[in-house]
Each structure stands twice: as C-alpha cells, then as structure tokens.
Motif scaffolding. Structure first.
Motif, short mmCIF file in Angstrom:
data_model
loop_
_atom_site.label_atom_id
_atom_site.label_comp_id
_atom_site.label_asym_id
_atom_site.label_seq_id
_atom_site.Cartn_x
_atom_site.Cartn_y
_atom_site.Cartn_z
N LEU A 188 3.32 41.00 32.03
CA LEU A 188 3.93 40.15 31.08
C LEU A 188 2.67 39.47 30.02
O LEU A 188 1.87 38.74 30.66
CB LEU A 188 4.78 39.10 31.57
N GLY A 189 2.56 39.90 28.72
CA GLY A 189 1.65 39.34 28.09
C GLY A 189 1.91 38.00 27.66
O GLY A 189 2.84 37.65 27.37
N ALA A 190 0.53 37.18 27.60
CA ALA A 190 0.84 35.93 27.53
C ALA A 190 0.99 35.49 26.31
O ALA A 190 1.51 34.30 25.42
CB ALA A 190 -0.50 35.10 27.90
N THR A 191 0.74 36.43 25.32
CA THR A 191 0.71 36.32 23.81
C THR A 191 2.19 36.41 23.19
O THR A 191 2.69 36.10 22.17
CB THR A 191 0.06 37.45 23.01
N LYS A 192 3.22 36.94 24.39
CA LYS A 192 4.59 37.02 23.79
C LYS A 192 5.28 35.54 24.18
O LYS A 192 6.20 35.82 24.87
CB LYS A 192 5.20 38.35 24.65
N THR A 193 5.11 34.48 23.44
CA THR A 193 5.35 33.33 24.11
C THR A 193 6.77 33.18 23.80
O THR A 193 7.51 32.68 24.84
CB THR A 193 4.67 32.06 23.11
N ARG A 223 11.45 36.11 32.49
CA ARG A 223 11.52 35.29 33.73
C ARG A 223 13.05 35.36 34.07
O ARG A 223 13.19 35.60 35.42
CB ARG A 223 11.21 33.85 33.77
N LYS A 224 13.96 35.32 33.33
CA LYS A 224 15.48 35.34 33.69
C LYS A 224 15.76 36.83 34.10
O LYS A 224 16.62 36.82 34.93
CB LYS A 224 16.12 34.91 32.47
N ALA A 225 15.02 37.85 33.67
CA ALA A 225 15.52 39.17 33.86
C ALA A 225 14.78 39.36 35.32
O ALA A 225 15.35 40.40 35.91
CB ALA A 225 14.89 39.81 32.72
N ALA A 226 13.96 38.70 35.95
CA ALA A 226 13.18 39.05 37.07
C ALA A 226 12.81 37.92 37.77
O ALA A 226 11.71 37.48 37.84
CB ALA A 226 12.02 39.85 36.83
N ARG A 237 4.54 26.86 32.03
CA ARG A 237 5.62 25.89 31.90
C ARG A 237 6.91 26.91 31.82
O ARG A 237 8.05 26.68 32.27
CB ARG A 237 5.70 25.08 30.71
N ASN A 238 6.74 28.28 31.54
CA ASN A 238 7.85 29.10 31.11
C ASN A 238 8.09 30.19 31.81
O ASN A 238 9.06 30.99 31.87
CB ASN A 238 7.85 29.34 29.70
N ALA A 239 6.86 30.87 32.40
CA ALA A 239 7.04 31.96 33.29
C ALA A 239 6.84 31.80 34.76
O ALA A 239 7.12 32.96 35.60
CB ALA A 239 5.96 32.84 32.69
N THR A 240 6.91 30.77 35.20
CA THR A 240 6.62 30.58 36.75
C THR A 240 8.04 30.66 37.36
O THR A 240 8.93 30.45 36.61
CB THR A 240 5.83 29.30 36.82
N ASN A 241 7.98 30.51 38.55
CA ASN A 241 9.15 30.14 39.33
C ASN A 241 8.78 29.28 40.83
O ASN A 241 7.71 28.90 40.78
CB ASN A 241 9.95 31.45 40.04
N GLU A 242 9.73 29.12 41.57
CA GLU A 242 9.33 28.37 42.82
C GLU A 242 8.34 28.88 43.66
O GLU A 242 7.92 28.05 44.39
CB GLU A 242 10.55 28.05 43.55
#
Lengths: 271, 271
Positions: free
Chosen positions: B188-193, B200-203, B225-230
């Motif tokens: 997942l590219g960091a540039t695709k903010t 993240r929702k899809a996986a 802030r937006n792509a992490t999980n637990e």
C-alpha cells in the motif's frame, strides 16, 4: 531488432514459432548432467536443432533464477550464444518484470544491457511509469501482459468497468498510447480462444506473443485464423511440446522434429 | 518467520521500520569501490548501523539483477548475513514476480530456498495460480501489490467495476480468500493518503508493506494514524531517506541517525 527484420525472418522461415527455453535441471536428459554446464548444453543443442523452424527464443527467467549463480551463468551463455550464432533470431526475456520508474530502469538495464535481449515481458499492474523505462532503449521491445493463458487470468483481467471494457482491454488501449507497434507487443494466451478476435480488434497493428498452444491446451489453428494480421502479427510459443520430447540422447533431434511439424502447420495456414 | 515473531520484534524495537536496500553502485560512497564487493560492504555497514531501529530489510532485486553475476553474489551475501547475524529481522525480496503456476513455483524456490528470504513481493495481474505456489512454503510470506506508491497506480488499480469496486479492492478481497493474514501482506503506497483508511477497512487484519514515505512524498504520520491496526499491521519502508544520507566515510553513521529519527517518530505515535 526492428519490426521489419522480424517480419523478414518470418517470411524467410515461413514460421511464427517461438521456442520457450524453460530449462529445468530435473527434466533434461540425464546424460547431460556430466557436462560442465548441463543447462547451457541443453539449450545450445535445442537451439541448433530448431533454429531452421523458429524465429524467436524465449528463456523463462524463473527457471534460471531458481538455480542461483549457476542459472544466471547458463542464461548469460544462452543469450550470448544466440546473439553471436544466430543474430537474426528475436530473443525474449520472459521475466514479467515491472516496478516504480527507477527500479524498472534497473530491470531494463539488466535485460537490455547486461544481457542483450531484444525484448522483455512486463506486467502492467503498476501502470505507465513502470513500463516507460523499458521503452527508452532503441530497437528493444516491451511485451506487455494483456490476457494471459492461465486460469488465474479470469480473476482480474476480465473485470469490466461501467462501459463494459475489460481490464485487459484497458491495458491494450492505454499502452498503445505509450508506444508504437514498432516497440510494443502484447501477451495473449492461446487458451483464451473466445477472445482472440476481440484482442486483435483492440490492437490491430500490434504483434502478440501467444503462449498456451500444446501442453496448456490452446489451438494453433484457431490462433492463426483469428489473431493474425497482414504482418502476421503473432509469435506462437511452444515449450513443453518441443524441448521435452525425449529424455534420451535423441532429445535435440526430437525437438527439431517437433519444431518442424509446428512450422509446417504454420506455413500451411499462413503462406 | 511467524506473524507473532514479527509483532514481538516491533514491540521490542518500538519500530515498524523497513530499510530498503536499493543499493546502486553509482550512488554508494566512492571509497567503497576499492573493496572486493562494494555492494555487500555497503549493505553490511547500513544493516549494522540501522538494525537497532529497524525490524525489516528489503533488497530491491532489480538493483542486483542489473549487475549480473556480481549483483547476485552481493545479494546472496546480504541475505546470508541478515539470516546469520540478525535472525529476528524480517527479510523481503522486493521482486514483484508472478507467472503461470509452474513458473511461479520456480520463483518461489529462488527466493525461499536458493535464497532464504522470509517474503517476496508478488504482482496480482495473473491471478490465483500465479500467487499460490509462493504460499506453499511454511512461515514464508507473499506481499501482494494492491495500491502502489507510483503515479502509474492510477492507470489500472483504480479502475472500478459496475459495483464501484476498484481493481485494488478486488485484489484485496479475492486474495484474502487465498491465504490468511499469517502468510499474506499487501503493498500500500504511503502516497495514496486518501485511500489509507479504505484499504485498511478492506483488509482489517493484514499487514501492509508501505513504501513511499520520504523521497516519494508520503506522510509517515498519516500512515501511522490511518493504516495501522491493533497488531500495528504495517511495515513502513524508507530507502533513499536512510541509505543515501552521506557519500562520505560517515554514510553508515548518517544512515543510523536517519533510521533512529524515523523510529522515534514511530514510537511517539504508536507506543
């Protein structure tokens, strides 16, 4: 190699045959294992026996990469042998590479400079900047995946957008804006019989590299009747149907006979 | 490596940093060119200087392949050095491979057996049978391209089907049926903010390998802030921001300082 030279070779040999060199150390004749480089010895014998009937050779890079240093050395010897001995043959590095620009540039250097292949197969998923660095080399070709021969082609390549355009059609359409048919071919699986005409319509002037005849089940006749154009426009690959016809001393002779048989079928339909 | 071991390393080092080893003979410090293997000498120094702050290393295979035999030899030494000296580090062969089944199997053998990488990046275009052979190896990982960091990502990856599902979402959805998050990550590219949350929702349970922070312009904070999980769920790659900080004798020291700085930013947000 220029497109006109490729077409001249096709006319001279009355053949659109490409021989796949998926050379597997576990499948080559046992007596070759005593040679200093069994993989290269096998390739050389196969090339010598089939070159009268074949206009192109396509080493499958995975088979060499899996052997480490020895594999790369055999691959180098093979491309050097082809370039030196049969300079009119079209050579394809079947590598399915593709990455961000600065990385694709490195792959292009690997296959076009470090090794001197005429073309390399490239995967389209990452888009234009993953393909363009390969196009910066004069008289070198990109062979872009469009509709592949395997079952997994159905997973994404046929996905349609709201206009009914399949992913492989978007690839064909966009990529033709990136390069001319003098430098860009497409991969089209022979097994996708129902799509051959549709792909030809979407890229009327392009050459197609067509795998999947033989072991994978595609029909040569159907390809030659539906996917060609006035410049022939196809390179039909056969691998297992040629290179593994015998595991004895006569392996090269049998490969030559299999290539001749395919060439005869091609000539009967195309010329 | 098992997922639990990777997570344990992340917690131990308070870092999700992956260092990209895109080692370019034209960019490494000149004084290394006198060494017997400049590429390996560079990699070894970079690894030693950054390993306190980094949980993963990602050699970019193109950079080695472009050098022929010498490049493959340097790559072999690098993966052997990592495995022997830092066995808890997660190793990624950034190769973007993928082909029909029997060929993907050869690539899997190349990266998982001939070399002993923990994971390899794979392109999804050819579908399930191009990915599955990589999944047959225990405790080895596939890192499948989903939404890449480059501009060309917009060419095909965002193409939507009639249900408004983009190609990258189809890849995420289908691939999660092929393997569990114990064996499958996504790029997942960091540039695709604007897409981080959607991916993240899809996986929700998958790890993402995230390139594009730094030279390519992606924001570390936005990723964290937006792509992490637990389970943290990300490996954030930095290459040019770490390995080319100096072309002098202090190149490794500067690389270590850059890695420490990134690790500090990660720790501040994640821990």
């Amino acid at each position: 190699m220029k497109r006109a030279e490729l077409i001249a070779q096709i006319e001279k040999k009355k053949s659109v045959l490409c021989v796949g060199l998926d050379t597997d150390i576990k499948r080559i004749p046992k007596h070759l294992l005593n040679e200093s480089d069994p993989i290269f010895s096998f390739n050389k014998a196969i090339i010598d026996a089939t070159v009268e009937y074949s206009v192109a050779y396509k080493p499958n890079i995975a088979f060499y990469e899996s052997l480490g240093d020895k594999g790369w050395s055999a691959l180098n010897k093979t491309i050097n042998y082809l370039n030196r001995t049969y300079p009119n043959v079209f050579t394809i590095a079947d590598a399915k590479r593709g990455d961000i620009g600065n990385t694709s540039k490195m792959y292009a250097e690997a296959f076009f400079e470090t090794m001197n292949f005429d073309s390399v197969t490239v995967a389209p998923y990452m888009g234009v900047d993953s393909v363009r660095p390969f196009l910066a080399f004069e008289d070198k070709w990109v062979i872009l995946l469009a509709l592949t021969s395997n079952a997994g082609a159905y997973d994404f390549q046929l996905m349609e957008n709201e206009n009914g355009e399949a992913l492989f059609e978007s690839v064909l359409k966009k990529a033709q804006k990136w390069a001319t048919p003098e430098q860009l071919m497409f991969v089209l699986g022979a097994t996708k019989t129902e799509f051959l005409e549709r792909v030809r319509k979407a890229a009327p002037n392009s050459f197609f590299l067509i795998p999947g005849v033989g072991a994978q089940g595609g029909s040569l006749e159907s390809v030659l009747r539906n996917a060609t154009n006035e410049d022939y426009g196809v390179l039909v690959n056969s691998t297992r149907g040629i290179i593994y016809q015998s595991s004895g001393e006569d392996f090269a002779q049998k490969a030559g006979a299999a290539a001749r048989e395919l060439q005869k079928q091609m000539a009967a339909i195309l010329f």
